[in-house]
Design an enzyme around this catalytic site. Structure first.
Site, PDB file in Angstrom:
ATOM      1  CG  HIS A 100      46.847  40.221  22.644  1.00 16.03           C
ATOM      2  ND1 HIS A 100      47.337  41.396  22.147  1.00 16.03           N
ATOM      3  CD2 HIS A 100      46.590  39.438  21.572  1.00 16.03           C
ATOM      4  CE1 HIS A 100      47.346  41.336  20.814  1.00 16.03           C
ATOM      5  NE2 HIS A 100      46.891  40.161  20.444  1.00 16.03           N
ATOM      6  CG  ASP A 103      49.104  42.235  25.085  1.00 15.43           C
ATOM      7  OD1 ASP A 103      49.777  41.386  24.511  1.00 15.43           O
ATOM      8  OD2 ASP A 103      48.126  42.839  24.577  1.00 15.43           O
ATOM      9  CD  GLU A 267      46.446  44.943  11.706  1.00 12.76           C
ATOM     10  OE1 GLU A 267      45.776  44.460  12.643  1.00 12.76           O
ATOM     11  OE2 GLU A 267      47.679  44.901  11.667  1.00 12.76           O
TER      12      GLU A 267
END
Ligand code: XUL
Ligand code: CO
Length: 438
Positions: A100, A103, A267
């Site tokens: 991201h 991050d 996910e």
């Protein structure tokens, strides 16, 4: 200076190895269905968990020991962290990563400052990509951590927040393109709601669609050709996430004319939070032509929140690989991104290696089993047999569109009763699957 001086490059040693820093099943160049495993699996490390996971939880302080961290939120520290990250991926033999925007680089007081900080860090990411050959599987923007996003980003009732999010994604797309990213993910974050008393759901969904169309338009404008993904998740942080599961996402994409541009990043633990299992989500996405990539992890059914544990269950990885081999012949341009974190009690850097080695080996074994199941064809034959009434006679005629309620009534009036059912053989099938596992 090495951040992991005592850790060698992780090698394949075969199933009998007892070396905890070796692969027993992941042999990158070994061919499965005619392709090297590494090209099918396209393993990726998630920057956020691996480098930014602190071990903090709502009840306790950070636990992780990360000797390379200065404790300061500076660009210098962020750049050093990138170098450590690439050393980690190199030693592990993983060829992709995901991140991201927030991050990798410190946020700033203004959007301009955030963008400048990001540029400073992206320079080092690019250098490290070139040095190591490690590539970006997908980039994304964090549209959920900052307090401005408390009501959502693209679905915020505050139009300025929508505008800020748009600017943030614009920059994240530019950076993803700059880094040669194979994809770009939208996980909804806070795009959802807690109570309809204060929510105009139709307006929020219209805005979300507008936002995604803008992303598609901007990607075309700058020549970003990577795959866009939506990552379904039913809850956490909001009670009703709009992208709650594969079916909801696909309906949304089609309703708003976005279906040509997006696939799904499924996910495992998001599927279980939705009350499905991952194979259901993969099959649903696959049959509709939306299977894209996978965020690999697992949850804990006794806990019921998004624990993001590393996958170690071969049944799970076998099912995932069966779906990908069936629908795509592999995962490209997606991959297996370990959206997973070590437990807060596993606080040493070496635990990051153990965790990823376990996940990679479990996927590699699952891939080999899936290929074997497909090669033997026994399960496929049983499935075909179960539907054989559709292959000829009345079944084939119905499928060919030759019947209606009147003709079927005539058929049944003449016949009197349906043919007897066949056993579903679930237990036998489970026993056959077990032959491949043990
Ligand atoms: C959240 C989650 C995210 C996305 C990327 O549960 O899975 O990390 O994968 O934003
Ligand atoms: Co994820």
């Amino acid at each position: 200076m090495s951040a992991f001086p005592d850790i060698p490059k992780i090698q394949y040693e075969g199933p009998d190895s007892k070396n905890p820093l070796a692969f027993r099943h992941y042999n990158p160049d070994e061919l499965v269905e005619g392709k090297p495993m590494r090209e099918i699996l396209r393993f990726s490390v998630a920057f956020w968990h691996t480098m930014r996971g602190t071990g903090a939880d709502p009840f306790g302080a950070p636990t992780m020991i990360r000797p390379w961290e200065s404790g300061q939120d500076t660009i210098e520290n962020a750049q050093r962290r990138i170098r450590v990250f690439f050393e980690f991926c190199e030693k592990l033999g993983v060829e992709f990563y995901c991140f991201h925007d927030r991050d990798v680089a410190p946020a700033g007081a203004t959007l301009a400052e955030c963008n400048r900080n990001l540029d400073e860090v992206v320079k080092v990411m690019k250098e490290e990509q070139e040095r190591t050959g490690i590539r970006l599987l997908w980039g994304t923007a964090n549209l959920f951590s900052h307090p401005r996003y408390m009501h959502g980003a693209a679905t915020s009732p505050n139009a300025d927040v929508f505008a800020y999010a748009a600017a943030q994604v614009k920059k994240a797309l530019e950076v993803t393109k700059e880094l040669g990213g194979a994809g770009y993910v939208f996980w909804g974050g806070r795009e959802g709601y807690s109570t309809l008393w204060n929510t105009d759901m139709k307006r929020e969904l219209d805005h979300l669609a507008r936002f995604l169309h803008m992303a598609v338009e901007y990607a075309q404008e700058i020549g970003f050709t990577g795959q866009f993904y939506i990552e379904p998740k039913p809850k956490e942080p909001t009670k009703h996430q709009y992208d709650s599961d594969a079916a909801a996402c696909i309906n949304f994409l089609r309703a708003y004319g976005l279906e040509k541009y997006f696939k799904l990043n499924i996910e495992t633990n998001h599927a279980t939070l939705a009350g499905h299992n991952v194979e259901h989500e993969l099959e649903y996405a696959g049959m509709q032509g939306f299977l894209g990539s996978v965020d690999a992890n697992t949850g804990d059914l006794l806990l019921g929140w998004d624990t993001d544990q590393f996958p170690t269950d071969v049944y799970l990885t076998t099912k995932i690989m069966l779906a990908f081999l069936k629908y795509k012949g592999g995962l490209a341009p997606g991959g297996v991104n370990f959206d997973a974190k070590v437990r807060r009690e596993s606080f040493e850097p070496i635990d990051l290696f153990y965790a990823h080695i376990g996940g990679m080996d479990t996927f590699a074994k699952g891939l080999k089993i899936a290929a074997q199941i497909r090669a033997d064809g026994e399960l496929q034959r049983m499935l075909q047999q179960r539907y054989s009434s559709w292959d000829s006679g009345i079944g084939a005629e119905i499928e060919a569109g030759k019947h209606n309620f009147r003709t079927l009534e005539q058929y049944m009036l003449a016949k009197g009763e349906a043919d007897p059912n066949q056993s579903g053989r679930q237990e036998l099938i489970e026993n056959i699957v077990n032959r491949y596992i043990f």
